[in-house]
Design an enzyme around this catalytic site. Structure first.
Site, mmCIF file in Angstrom:
data_model
loop_
_atom_site.group_PDB
_atom_site.id
_atom_site.type_symbol
_atom_site.label_atom_id
_atom_site.label_comp_id
_atom_site.label_asym_id
_atom_site.label_seq_id
_atom_site.Cartn_x
_atom_site.Cartn_y
_atom_site.Cartn_z
ATOM 1 N N LEU A 12 40.161 56.643 36.058
ATOM 2 C CA LEU A 12 40.326 58.128 35.499
ATOM 3 C C LEU A 12 41.702 57.085 36.246
ATOM 4 O O LEU A 12 42.703 58.632 35.806
ATOM 5 C CB LEU A 12 40.407 58.752 37.147
ATOM 6 C CG LEU A 12 38.887 59.167 36.446
ATOM 7 C CD1 LEU A 12 38.505 61.046 37.993
ATOM 8 C CD2 LEU A 12 38.874 59.691 34.932
ATOM 9 N N ARG A 13 42.619 56.510 36.737
ATOM 10 C CA ARG A 13 43.993 55.851 36.965
ATOM 11 C C ARG A 13 44.527 57.171 37.865
ATOM 12 O O ARG A 13 46.388 56.802 37.957
ATOM 13 C CB ARG A 13 44.948 56.023 35.850
ATOM 14 C CG ARG A 13 44.089 55.112 34.149
ATOM 15 C CD ARG A 13 44.081 53.582 34.545
ATOM 16 N NE ARG A 13 44.061 52.794 33.575
ATOM 17 C CZ ARG A 13 43.111 52.129 33.894
ATOM 18 N NH1 ARG A 13 42.874 51.492 34.929
ATOM 19 N NH2 ARG A 13 42.281 51.095 32.866
ATOM 20 N N ASN A 65 40.114 51.117 41.476
ATOM 21 C CA ASN A 65 41.587 50.669 41.015
ATOM 22 C C ASN A 65 42.942 50.930 41.249
ATOM 23 O O ASN A 65 43.131 50.299 39.857
ATOM 24 C CB ASN A 65 41.534 48.721 40.714
ATOM 25 C CG ASN A 65 41.026 49.456 39.384
ATOM 26 O OD1 ASN A 65 40.340 50.528 38.911
ATOM 27 N ND2 ASN A 65 40.883 48.564 38.195
ATOM 28 N N ASP A 76 35.541 46.540 41.320
ATOM 29 C CA ASP A 76 36.464 46.056 39.480
ATOM 30 C C ASP A 76 37.519 45.554 38.866
ATOM 31 O O ASP A 76 38.401 46.964 39.741
ATOM 32 C CB ASP A 76 35.474 47.498 39.106
ATOM 33 C CG ASP A 76 35.925 47.410 37.348
ATOM 34 O OD1 ASP A 76 35.325 46.554 36.602
ATOM 35 O OD2 ASP A 76 36.100 48.291 36.320
ATOM 36 N N HIS A 103 32.014 43.460 39.564
ATOM 37 C CA HIS A 103 32.334 42.917 37.986
ATOM 38 C C HIS A 103 32.161 41.257 37.944
ATOM 39 O O HIS A 103 32.803 40.353 38.679
ATOM 40 C CB HIS A 103 33.564 43.653 37.826
ATOM 41 C CG HIS A 103 35.147 42.735 36.932
ATOM 42 N ND1 HIS A 103 35.537 43.456 36.178
ATOM 43 C CD2 HIS A 103 35.253 41.190 37.109
ATOM 44 C CE1 HIS A 103 36.793 42.894 35.359
ATOM 45 N NE2 HIS A 103 36.476 40.992 35.820
ATOM 46 N N HIS A 154 29.357 45.375 33.219
ATOM 47 C CA HIS A 154 29.757 45.644 32.146
ATOM 48 C C HIS A 154 29.188 44.095 31.293
ATOM 49 O O HIS A 154 30.550 43.548 31.540
ATOM 50 C CB HIS A 154 30.870 45.674 31.182
ATOM 51 C CG HIS A 154 31.777 45.182 33.111
ATOM 52 N ND1 HIS A 154 32.234 44.367 33.394
ATOM 53 C CD2 HIS A 154 33.079 46.197 33.558
ATOM 54 C CE1 HIS A 154 33.329 44.127 34.229
ATOM 55 N NE2 HIS A 154 33.355 44.873 34.102
ATOM 56 N N ASN A 212 38.197 43.096 29.350
ATOM 57 C CA ASN A 212 37.419 42.927 30.458
ATOM 58 C C ASN A 212 36.635 43.189 31.069
ATOM 59 O O ASN A 212 36.071 43.659 31.468
ATOM 60 C CB ASN A 212 38.602 42.048 31.276
ATOM 61 C CG ASN A 212 38.240 41.337 32.228
ATOM 62 O OD1 ASN A 212 37.388 40.093 31.824
ATOM 63 N ND2 ASN A 212 39.067 41.048 33.374
ATOM 64 N N ASP A 222 32.776 52.006 30.663
ATOM 65 C CA ASP A 222 34.538 51.226 31.067
ATOM 66 C C ASP A 222 35.775 51.816 30.100
ATOM 67 O O ASP A 222 36.666 51.316 29.982
ATOM 68 C CB ASP A 222 33.737 50.018 31.293
ATOM 69 C CG ASP A 222 35.270 49.277 31.091
ATOM 70 O OD1 ASP A 222 36.168 49.273 32.752
ATOM 71 O OD2 ASP A 222 35.118 47.788 31.182
HETATM 72 ZN ZN LIG Z 1 35.714 45.599 35.161
#
Ligand SMILES: [Zn+2]
Length: 432
Positions: A62-63, A93, A151, A178, A231, A277, A304
């Site tokens: 969601l940044r 992150n 992640d 991840h 992922h 990625n 993702d």
């Molecule tokens: Zn990732």
């Protein structure tokens, strides 16, 4: 406001109890109730629509806080609602990262105010996602963390990851990984081969992911606590997860729509809008992921969703940030590849978005049982439409699917008995 609602003649698809039949469903006081207890409210004619438990997206960026030029809680969750999701697990992150209770509590408070769907927030495994020192898991859980992951990064030390699993087990917190050995990845960002050379970008060997998937199987057994593999991109990773599960080791895995739909060649056509990625890989890898979804090795599909601005993506392939937006198209793309292709019946398909993610988190979500929160997704599985990135509710447009024809999409989502999103044509079905 919360709806009192009788939903008539829906095709009820509920993987939590194996239900797939046409019947009526009631909603009252934010909960699912027998239709007889929802009298006096609106009536919805759901003929021809599938009604499923609200879809859960286990992997969304969601940044917010820190990069709200890309996305924020309001825009990202509105996009999720339009894509059929009623809950998202937000990755930690952010800037600052969700590695402490204060930051996480503040984010959840903003979500309470601005989010269109339920926001579950993941906490970081390590301080600063740097992989050196574990975060305070007990404090994160007390602040409302729904899971733990680094992640975008990956804890490189096996000993530290084992300690993380032991501490997570003591608190009952799900751990998501991840999988990327940074040495083997060697700053690579594209599937090895001719393609990497023609893009002028460094290759990332699939071994970078596979080595950590194998590591996680070993550590999950050692700790007696599950690891959820985020992922998966490679065929051998799918094989490793299948082997681990057949041995009774507690591993689960998710696949992202882009690894389901695309191969590395998409980078030639779409440039940095096909950079992710882990990277898109070969046709054999893609087929193995489809097989893994079909045979139950992979129990979750997660978008993702990774928004970036056009300016950030408008650079050389090697320099561009990884990821594409996904919440508004994940359901439609995967309906085509997995359901309309005949690979999965609708009930099993819906399970990848409901019971699958709910089990990873250990949360009582993803069900249409009476008494459960009225989180509902209405899907027109045959609606034909064309993806137009200009119409996205997301703040970003980094997406390789513009112009792609799709069959099937969500037409409405209800969260806790409140409409989170309705397709304009949907309103003609509502009376009273
Ligand atoms: Zn990732």
């Amino acid at each position: 406001m919360q709806e009192r609602l009788i939903i008539r003649n829906a095709r009820v698809v509920d993987p939590s109890c194996g239900d797939d039949d046409v019947r009526d469903v009631g909603v009252a006081d934010g909960l699912i109730v027998p239709p007889s207890q929802a009298g006096g409210g609106a009536c919805l004619d759901a003929r021809g629509l599938a009604l499923t438990p609200g879809l859960i997206d286990l992997h969304v960026h969601l940044r917010d806080p820190g990069q709200i030029d890309k996305e924020d809680i309001a825009s990202g969750t509105r996009a999720a609602a339009a894509g059929g999701f009623t809950a998202v697990l937000a990755m930690p992150n952010t800037r600052p990262p969700m590695d402490n209770a204060d930051a996480l509590r503040a984010t959840l408070a903003r979500a309470q105010e601005f989010a269109a769907v339920r926001v579950l927030q993941a906490g970081a495994l390590s301080i600063g996602l740097a992989g050196r020192e574990l975060a305070d898991f007990a404090a994160l859980r007390a602040a409302g963390a729904a899971a733990l992951t680094d992640d975008g990064r990956c804890v490189q030390s096996n000993a530290l990851m084992l300690e993380a699993l032991r501490r997570a087990r003591a608190l009952g917190l799900a751990v998501l990984d991840h999988c990327e050995d940074e040495g083997l990845a060697a700053r690579g960002c594209v599937h090895p081969g001719e393609l990497a050379r023609s893009l002028g970008a460094l290759p990332m060997a699939a071994a970078a992911e596979e080595a950590v998937v194998a590591r996680d199987a070993v550590l999950a057994r050692e700790a007696g606590w599950p690891v959820h593999i985020q992922h998966v991109s490679s065929g051998l990773s799918v094989d490793l997860v299948r082997w681990a599960r057949s041995r009774g080791l507690p591993l689960t895995a998710e696949a992202a729509p882009h690894h389901i739909c695309l191969t590395a060649e998409a980078c030639l056509e779409h440039g940095t809008n096909a950079k992710m990625n882990p990277p898109l890989r070969g046709a054999d890898d893609r087929r193995a992921i489809l097989d893994g979804l079909q045979d139950g090795t992979i129990t979750v599909i997660a978008s993702d969703h990774a928004p970036h601005t056009a300016a950030e993506k408008d650079v050389a392939f090697q320099e561009a940030p990884s990821g594409i937006v996904g919440v508004e198209v994940a359901l439609a793309l995967c309906l085509g590849e997995l359901y309309h292709s005949g690979r999965l019946p609708l009930l099993d398909f819906v399970g990848k978005f409901t019971t699958g993610p709910a089990r990873v988190l250990g949360l009582p979500m993803g069900t249409l049982a009476a008494g459960a929160p009225a989180d509902l997704t209405f899907i027109d599985v045959d609606r034909e439409w064309v993806i137009d990135v200009r119409q996205f509710l997301s703040r970003s447009r980094n997406c390789p699917y513009h112009g792609r024809r799709c069959r099937g999409r969500a037409v409405a989502t209800l969260v806790g008995g409140r409409w989170a999103w309705r397709d304009p044509e949907f309103d003609s079905r509502l009376r009273g």
